[in-house]
Design a protein around this motif. Structure first.
Motif, mmCIF file in Angstrom:
data_model
loop_
_atom_site.group_PDB
_atom_site.id
_atom_site.type_symbol
_atom_site.label_atom_id
_atom_site.label_comp_id
_atom_site.label_asym_id
_atom_site.label_seq_id
_atom_site.Cartn_x
_atom_site.Cartn_y
_atom_site.Cartn_z
ATOM 1 N N PRO A 244 19.597 -46.125 34.355
ATOM 2 C CA PRO A 244 18.376 -46.717 33.789
ATOM 3 C C PRO A 244 18.611 -47.899 32.849
ATOM 4 O O PRO A 244 17.843 -48.862 32.872
ATOM 5 N N THR B 28 17.005 -51.489 33.601
ATOM 6 C CA THR B 28 16.042 -52.184 32.733
ATOM 7 C C THR B 28 16.525 -53.590 32.403
ATOM 8 O O THR B 28 15.737 -54.522 32.315
ATOM 9 N N PHE C 229 15.606 -49.640 24.442
ATOM 10 C CA PHE C 229 15.575 -48.647 25.515
ATOM 11 C C PHE C 229 16.728 -47.655 25.367
ATOM 12 O O PHE C 229 16.540 -46.447 25.519
ATOM 13 N N HIS D 255 15.918 -43.844 24.994
ATOM 14 C CA HIS D 255 16.242 -43.014 26.156
ATOM 15 C C HIS D 255 17.459 -42.122 25.931
ATOM 16 O O HIS D 255 17.435 -40.944 26.263
ATOM 17 N N GLN D 256 18.514 -42.687 25.350
ATOM 18 C CA GLN D 256 19.738 -41.899 25.220
ATOM 19 C C GLN D 256 19.859 -41.194 23.875
ATOM 20 O O GLN D 256 20.271 -40.042 23.829
ATOM 21 N N GLU E 246 16.378 -39.212 23.581
ATOM 22 C CA GLU E 246 16.153 -38.472 24.826
ATOM 23 C C GLU E 246 14.706 -38.527 25.329
ATOM 24 O O GLU E 246 14.167 -37.559 25.856
ATOM 25 N N ILE E 247 14.096 -39.686 25.169
ATOM 26 C CA ILE E 247 12.756 -39.920 25.712
ATOM 27 C C ILE E 247 12.943 -40.300 27.180
ATOM 28 O O ILE E 247 13.835 -41.086 27.514
ATOM 29 N N SER E 248 12.129 -39.772 28.063
ATOM 30 C CA SER E 248 12.292 -40.061 29.486
ATOM 31 C C SER E 248 12.069 -41.553 29.767
ATOM 32 O O SER E 248 11.531 -42.295 28.941
ATOM 33 N N VAL E 249 12.471 -41.975 30.962
ATOM 34 C CA VAL E 249 12.530 -43.389 31.312
ATOM 35 C C VAL E 249 11.190 -44.112 31.135
ATOM 36 O O VAL E 249 11.122 -45.164 30.497
ATOM 37 N N ALA F 10 9.933 -44.392 27.459
ATOM 38 C CA ALA F 10 10.885 -45.234 26.723
ATOM 39 C C ALA F 10 10.691 -46.699 27.087
ATOM 40 O O ALA F 10 10.708 -47.575 26.216
ATOM 41 N N GLN F 11 10.467 -46.977 28.369
ATOM 42 C CA GLN F 11 10.267 -48.371 28.782
ATOM 43 C C GLN F 11 8.913 -48.897 28.301
ATOM 44 O O GLN F 11 8.802 -50.062 27.939
ATOM 45 N N THR G 217 9.416 -49.755 24.697
ATOM 46 C CA THR G 217 10.302 -50.915 24.635
ATOM 47 C C THR G 217 9.550 -52.190 24.994
ATOM 48 O O THR G 217 9.669 -53.213 24.307
#
Length: 128
Positions: free
Chosen positions: A41, A45, A93, A97-98, A101-104, A107-108, A111
């Protein structure tokens, strides 16, 4: 005392939103396709932001900043601002995300909102 937004500013903001929205769709489509093909991901992105940036240049010149500097001046400023925006996109992002730990998708979305504010300020002051 007139504190409202003048007609020119309103037109610029609405053009920025329209152009940015279309470029964002290209970014997200590229990112989604790359994730579905197995790309990580964060790399997807970044790749999507490059696709969006290329699309966005012409749309911003047409819709938001029609009285922009000549291309020879604006393109280098735009490339520099896109480099900063792509870095900001990846960093935000990555953290969301990492680290958090927010899902893709959420998170996008977060962002994109942050980078859009950054881009408007930079485009208005530096690029066009």
């Amino acid at each position: 005392m007139n504190v409202g937004i003048n007609q020119s500013s309103l037109k610029r903001i609405s053009g920025f939103i329209a152009a940015g929205g279309m470029a964002t769709l290209f970014h997200w489509a590229a990112m989604s396709g790359l994730v579905l093909l197995g790309m990580a991901p964060v790399a997807a992105t970044f790749s999507g932001s490059v696709v969006g940036a290329v699309t966005n240049y012409w749309l911003q010149r047409t819709l938001a900043f029609p009285n922009a500097r000549p291309h020879i001046q604006a393109i280098w400023r735009y490339a520099f601002s896109c480099s900063l925006a792509a870095l900001l996109n990846v960093l935000i992002f990555l953290v969301l995300h990492q680290l958090f730990e927010i899902s893709v998708v959420p998170a996008q979305l977060l962002t994109t909102a942050a980078v859009a504010v950054f881009n408007y300020v930079v485009y208005q002051r530096l690029v066009w």
